[in-house]
Design an enzyme around this catalytic site. Structure first.
Site, PDB file in Angstrom:
ATOM      1  N   HIS A 439       0.796  -1.229   0.000  1.00 34.79           N
ATOM      2  CA  HIS A 439       0.000   0.000   0.000  1.00 34.79           C
ATOM      3  C   HIS A 439       0.832   1.284   0.000  1.00 34.79           C
ATOM      4  O   HIS A 439       0.535   2.213   0.753  1.00 34.79           O
ATOM      5  CB  HIS A 439      -0.911   0.012   1.247  1.00 34.79           C
ATOM      6  CG  HIS A 439      -1.924  -1.078   1.288  1.00 34.79           C
ATOM      7  ND1 HIS A 439      -2.620  -1.424   2.433  1.00 34.79           N
ATOM      8  CD2 HIS A 439      -2.383  -1.907   0.317  1.00 34.79           C
ATOM      9  CE1 HIS A 439      -3.444  -2.422   2.173  1.00 34.79           C
ATOM     10  NE2 HIS A 439      -3.317  -2.739   0.901  1.00 34.79           N
TER      11      HIS A 439
HETATM   12  C1  FAD Z   1      -0.733  -7.250  -4.753  1.00 39.28           C
HETATM   13  C2  FAD Z   1      -1.514  -6.034  -4.338  1.00 39.28           C
HETATM   14  C3  FAD Z   1      -2.673  -6.194  -3.570  1.00 39.28           C
HETATM   15  C4  FAD Z   1      -3.398  -5.062  -3.182  1.00 39.28           C
HETATM   16  N1  FAD Z   1      -4.608  -5.232  -2.574  1.00 39.28           N
HETATM   17  C5  FAD Z   1      -5.409  -4.165  -2.374  1.00 39.28           C
HETATM   18  C6  FAD Z   1      -6.751  -4.317  -1.946  1.00 39.28           C
HETATM   19  O1  FAD Z   1      -7.258  -5.433  -1.786  1.00 39.28           O
HETATM   20  N2  FAD Z   1      -7.492  -3.196  -1.731  1.00 39.28           N
HETATM   21  C7  FAD Z   1      -6.979  -1.943  -1.902  1.00 39.28           C
HETATM   22  O2  FAD Z   1      -7.684  -0.969  -1.635  1.00 39.28           O
HETATM   23  N3  FAD Z   1      -5.716  -1.773  -2.334  1.00 39.28           N
HETATM   24  C8  FAD Z   1      -4.943  -2.840  -2.618  1.00 39.28           C
HETATM   25  N4  FAD Z   1      -3.707  -2.671  -3.165  1.00 39.28           N
HETATM   26  C9  FAD Z   1      -3.231  -1.298  -3.394  1.00 39.28           C
HETATM   27  C10 FAD Z   1      -3.982  -0.574  -4.528  1.00 39.28           C
HETATM   28  O3  FAD Z   1      -4.227  -1.446  -5.605  1.00 39.28           O
HETATM   29  C11 FAD Z   1      -3.163   0.640  -4.938  1.00 39.28           C
HETATM   30  O4  FAD Z   1      -3.035   1.502  -3.822  1.00 39.28           O
HETATM   31  C12 FAD Z   1      -3.762   1.437  -6.086  1.00 39.28           C
HETATM   32  O5  FAD Z   1      -4.079   0.605  -7.173  1.00 39.28           O
HETATM   33  C13 FAD Z   1      -2.757   2.514  -6.515  1.00 39.28           C
HETATM   34  O6  FAD Z   1      -3.298   3.241  -7.581  1.00 39.28           O
HETATM   35  P1  FAD Z   1      -2.374   4.256  -8.402  1.00 39.28           P
HETATM   36  O7  FAD Z   1      -3.212   4.816  -9.482  1.00 39.28           O
HETATM   37  O8  FAD Z   1      -1.709   5.178  -7.456  1.00 39.28           O
HETATM   38  O9  FAD Z   1      -1.211   3.351  -9.000  1.00 39.28           O
HETATM   39  P2  FAD Z   1      -1.300   2.065  -9.942  1.00 39.28           P
HETATM   40  O10 FAD Z   1      -2.667   1.489  -9.932  1.00 39.28           O
HETATM   41  O11 FAD Z   1      -0.182   1.183  -9.549  1.00 39.28           O
HETATM   42  O12 FAD Z   1      -1.091   2.638 -11.401  1.00 39.28           O
HETATM   43  C14 FAD Z   1       0.136   3.112 -11.900  1.00 39.28           C
HETATM   44  C15 FAD Z   1       0.153   2.770 -13.381  1.00 39.28           C
HETATM   45  O13 FAD Z   1       1.184   3.514 -14.012  1.00 39.28           O
HETATM   46  C16 FAD Z   1       1.863   2.665 -14.907  1.00 39.28           C
HETATM   47  N5  FAD Z   1       3.205   3.217 -15.068  1.00 39.28           N
HETATM   48  C17 FAD Z   1       4.157   3.342 -14.114  1.00 39.28           C
HETATM   49  N6  FAD Z   1       5.265   3.881 -14.654  1.00 39.28           N
HETATM   50  C18 FAD Z   1       5.002   4.105 -15.967  1.00 39.28           C
HETATM   51  C19 FAD Z   1       5.744   4.638 -17.058  1.00 39.28           C
HETATM   52  N7  FAD Z   1       7.011   5.047 -16.905  1.00 39.28           N
HETATM   53  N8  FAD Z   1       5.156   4.717 -18.270  1.00 39.28           N
HETATM   54  C20 FAD Z   1       3.862   4.304 -18.449  1.00 39.28           C
HETATM   55  N9  FAD Z   1       3.118   3.786 -17.453  1.00 39.28           N
HETATM   56  C21 FAD Z   1       3.680   3.690 -16.224  1.00 39.28           C
HETATM   57  C22 FAD Z   1       1.829   1.303 -14.241  1.00 39.28           C
HETATM   58  O14 FAD Z   1       2.075   0.257 -15.135  1.00 39.28           O
HETATM   59  C23 FAD Z   1       0.430   1.295 -13.658  1.00 39.28           C
HETATM   60  O15 FAD Z   1      -0.514   0.803 -14.576  1.00 39.28           O
HETATM   61  C24 FAD Z   1      -2.944  -3.765  -3.546  1.00 39.28           C
HETATM   62  C25 FAD Z   1      -1.787  -3.613  -4.320  1.00 39.28           C
HETATM   63  C26 FAD Z   1      -1.084  -4.740  -4.723  1.00 39.28           C
HETATM   64  C27 FAD Z   1       0.145  -4.546  -5.576  1.00 39.28           C
END
Ligand code: FAD
Length: 502
Positions: A439
């Site tokens: 997280h």
């Molecule tokens: C295994 C796991 C289990 C989890 N379980 C839960 C749960 O049950 N419930 C919950 O609430 N949260 C959970 N989480 C956490 C939650 O999923 C994240 O907090 C949330 O998805 C983060 O969202 P975000 O948009 O910040 O980042 P992300 O969803 O990680 O999105 C970032 C995106 O940017 C892309 N990216 C990164 N760098 C680049 C680049 N240079 N060029 C192009 N694209 C790029 C990545 O590929 C990704 O698609 C879990 C996370 C993991 C990994």
């Protein structure tokens, strides 16, 4: 054409919301650049298979630097790498956490970002049924539902929580709820619902929305101090996408600070040390990394465990280690598999410190974009988190010893009853018992603090035309799994962007 009004980097939880909401306006052209593929392996959709996605191509495959709080261990640090991002590989648990953890953001300098300010956007994300509509949404894209049908051992554990004094929380997503509940899961008709499934896939035919997958952003393009585009690589070909209005970084709590530093936005001395020209000296980029530690106690089962039909985590409870705390600092859950035991036979009780004091960082190892940054979540580096985890482990044992678990209880395999004094249990947690709950947040925090990276409209300080919208802008971590809060932040950001640009 490679010029758009908005260029969004990262098609994860936040990026999916932004690309979807911004392209609702037919006059706005939107490009979404995602490093991973449009879909993960086939089992991505199977709720019970989520854990098996870690370490596949749908995961960036990061690991941490040696963790001082974990006896020098290096641990895997999964992040989703596909359309949907981490919501495409996560455990699908939908929990907002207690309001007081979000109210803290205001005290930490994010004025106007208290829980009540965020509530309309939490509601906007979701479509719930049978809940209090003053706090839960009824017409949003995400469809969280309590886990069903329940696993019989989870049912027993639910009763065990009650026996140990946890009140039944009818809706643990109510702002001040505490106690035990059936986990709400973002699962629709038996299949995972990622942010991309909910927000993007239904709208991929919009003429003004372009989604490019398997395209890895390398750095941001500046004209003076204005961000005007993004350099990215697709099939080994370097390309530039230009943004007439704004670039929005939604690459996540690891990816966003990494891209900023590669582009000259970050702590000046650190950037110069890697030969990177400084565009804006922003000491907070990559700092303030906050994560939940996770521990698991594994038990053999006293009888055959049926195969779980959901995500294996159907029962969750929250409580306080000290009644004077502003909000619950422990989450406990029942897991209907024992991943650490042969064949997974058995069950586990998971526990997490949901108000951690430890902080870490994301820093550059190289100016080469293909080299991952150094990730230091600082897990258990603050002694207070270790004490909370110890108390939580004892709570997990206590729940397991309650009468409703009698038919299911076998032996405690890990840590094992021979580890019974606090000193040895602390050592167990540091040496092998604690890891990440996946997280990370906080590495480009918003607000007015000295280390703030964005203002409260999520615009990056010191430059024009650039916002950060994802888990990294949170000043501190929600008291629950962060995905619903990421989605709410992104909904609000989309509204702010539309209000600013019409
Ligand atoms: C295994 C796991 C289990 C989890 N379980 C839960 C749960 O049950 N419930 C919950 O609430 N949260 C959970 N989480 C956490 C939650 O999923 C994240 O907090 C949330 O998805 C983060 O969202 P975000 O948009 O910040 O980042 P992300 O969803 O990680 O999105 C970032 C995106 O940017 C892309 N990216 C990164 N760098 C680049 C680049 N240079 N060029 C192009 N694209 C790029 C990545 O590929 C990704 O698609 C879990 C996370 C993991 C990994």
């Amino acid at each position: 054409m490679n010029t758009y009004d908005f260029v969004v980097v990262g098609g994860g939880s936040a990026g999916s919301v932004l690309a979807s909401r911004l392209s609702e306006h037919p006059d706005a052209t939107v490009l979404l650049i995602e490093a991973g593929p449009a879909h993960g392996p086939e089992r991505t959709t199977v709720p019970a298979a989520w854990r098996s996605l870690v370490g596949t191509d749908a995961d960036w495959g990061h690991s941490t630097v040696p963790q001082t709080g974990l006896n020098g261990r290096t641990i895997a640090y999964p992040r989703g790498r596909l359309l949907g991002g981490s919501s495409g590989i996560n455990a699908m648990m939908h929990l907002r956490g207690h309001r007081a953890a979000i109210d803290l953001w205001e005290k930490e300098g994010a004025e106007g970002w208290g829980f009540d300010d965020l509530l309309p956007y939490y509601r906007r994300t979701e479509h719930t049924e049978g809940r209090d509509t003053a706090v839960r949404g009824t017409d949003g894209p995400m469809r969280p539902r309590p886990a069903a049908p329940p696993h019989p051992a989870a049912q027993a554990c639910f009763e065990a929580f009650r026996t140990r004094g946890f009140p039944v929380a009818d809706d643990l997503n109510a702002p001040e709820a505490e106690g035990v509940t059936w986990t709400e899961l973002t699962v629709v008709d038996g299949a995972r619902q990622s942010a991309a499934d909910a927000y993007l896939r239904p709208f991929l035919d919009r003429g003004n929305l372009t989604v490019v997958t398997e395209a890895v952003a390398q750095s941001l393009v500046f004209s003076g101090n204005r961000c005007t585009g993004v350099r990215y690589l697709r099939d080994g070909v370097p390309l530039i996408a230009r943004a007439d209005v704004e670039v929005i970084l939604s690459a996540g709590a690891v990816g966003s600070p990494h891209l900023m530093m590669l582009s000259g936005l970050g702590p000046a001395a650190h950037l110069r040390g890697h030969g990177i020209d400084v565009v804006a000296d922003l000491p907070g980029v990559g700092a303030n990394l906050s994560d939940h530690p996770l521990g698991l106690a594994f038990f053999s089962a006293g009888r055959d465990m049926p195969t779980g039909q959901n995500n294996h985590i159907e029962v969750v409870g929250v409580t306080r280690t000290d009644p004077s705390l502003a909000y619950p600092d422990v989450q406990l859950f029942f897991m209907d598999v024992a991943l650490a035991l042969p064949g997974g036979q058995g069950y586990a009780l998971g526990f997490s410190a949901t108000a951690p004091h430890s902080r870490g960082s994301v820093t550059l190892l190289s100016a080469d974009p293909s080299v991952a940054p150094a990730i230091d979540p600082g897990l258990l580096s603050d002694e207070r988190d270790l004490e909370t985890m110890l108390t939580a482990l004892l709570m997990a044992r206590d729940i397991n010893s309650a009468a409703p678990m009698d038919p299911w209880r076998g032996q405690e395999a890990i840590p094992g009853r021979s580890l019974d004094d606090p000193g040895r249990l602390r050592t167990f947690l540091r040496e092998r018992g604690a890891t990440t709950y996946f997280h990370p947040v906080g590495t480009c925090r918003m607000g007015s603090a000295e280390t703030a990276v964005t203002d409260t409209r999520l615009r990056v300080h010191g430059v024009e035309g650039l916002r950060v919208v994802d888990a990294s802008v949170m000043p501190s971590i929600p008291a629950a799994n962060p995905n619903p809060t990421v989605l709410a932040v992104a909904e609000r950001a989309a509204e702010m962007i539309r209000a600013q640009h019409g």
